[in-house]
Motif scaffolding. Sequence first.
Motif, short mmCIF file in Angstrom:
data_model
loop_
_atom_site.label_atom_id
_atom_site.label_comp_id
_atom_site.label_asym_id
_atom_site.label_seq_id
_atom_site.Cartn_x
_atom_site.Cartn_y
_atom_site.Cartn_z
N LYS A 232 0.84 -1.19 0.00
CA LYS A 232 0.00 0.00 0.00
C LYS A 232 0.87 1.24 0.00
O LYS A 232 1.85 1.31 0.72
CB LYS A 232 -0.90 0.00 1.23
N PHE A 233 0.49 2.18 -0.84
CA PHE A 233 1.17 3.46 -0.84
C PHE A 233 0.83 4.19 0.44
O PHE A 233 -0.21 3.96 1.04
CB PHE A 233 0.71 4.31 -2.02
N SER A 234 1.69 5.09 0.84
CA SER A 234 1.38 5.93 1.99
C SER A 234 1.71 7.37 1.64
O SER A 234 2.49 7.64 0.73
CB SER A 234 2.17 5.47 3.22
N LEU A 235 1.09 8.27 2.37
CA LEU A 235 1.32 9.68 2.16
C LEU A 235 2.81 9.98 2.29
O LEU A 235 3.45 9.57 3.25
CB LEU A 235 0.52 10.48 3.20
N GLY A 236 3.39 10.64 1.31
CA GLY A 236 4.81 10.97 1.32
C GLY A 236 5.67 10.01 0.53
O GLY A 236 6.78 10.34 0.14
N ASP A 237 5.15 8.82 0.26
CA ASP A 237 5.90 7.81 -0.50
C ASP A 237 5.56 7.98 -1.98
O ASP A 237 4.78 7.24 -2.55
CB ASP A 237 5.53 6.41 -0.01
N VAL A 238 6.17 8.98 -2.59
CA VAL A 238 5.81 9.40 -3.95
C VAL A 238 6.14 8.35 -4.99
O VAL A 238 5.39 8.13 -5.93
CB VAL A 238 6.49 10.74 -4.29
N GLY B 146 7.80 2.08 -0.62
CA GLY B 146 7.65 1.70 0.78
C GLY B 146 8.51 2.47 1.74
O GLY B 146 8.45 2.25 2.94
N VAL B 147 9.32 3.40 1.24
CA VAL B 147 10.21 4.21 2.08
C VAL B 147 9.96 5.68 1.77
O VAL B 147 9.91 6.07 0.61
CB VAL B 147 11.70 3.87 1.82
N ILE B 148 9.83 6.48 2.82
CA ILE B 148 9.67 7.93 2.62
C ILE B 148 11.03 8.55 2.88
O ILE B 148 11.55 8.51 4.01
CB ILE B 148 8.61 8.49 3.58
#
Length: 112
Positions: A19-25, A29-31
């Motif tokens: 799943k994508f997350s906010l900030g992980d453009v 999987g890593v911001i």
Amino acid sequence: TTSGVNTDPTETTTTDGNKFSLGDVNGNGVINAIDATLVLQHSANVGAKLEDILTEEQQKYADVNEDGVVDSKDATQILMYSAAEGAGEKYEFVKKDKSEIIDAEPTAPIIL
């Protein structure tokens, strides 16, 4: 279903359960600073009316302050998140109060 290896940081590929997350453009999987760099590249290209490097989906994850604009403010917060995580601390993205958002004239100077 799985996808192939992603060698282009601007291209999003996912596997089931990822799943994508906010900030992980870039969706890896890593911001981190790579995500912030993509945000800055996007902002510069849009400002110069060049080809946009981010998909609409990537822009959703890049707009960490949720003000409707992907810009250096988002990149700064992504870097702050990455630095805090590296130091073992928690950082939450600061959301823009929607009541503060105003429409600017297209020729108005950009104030950062």
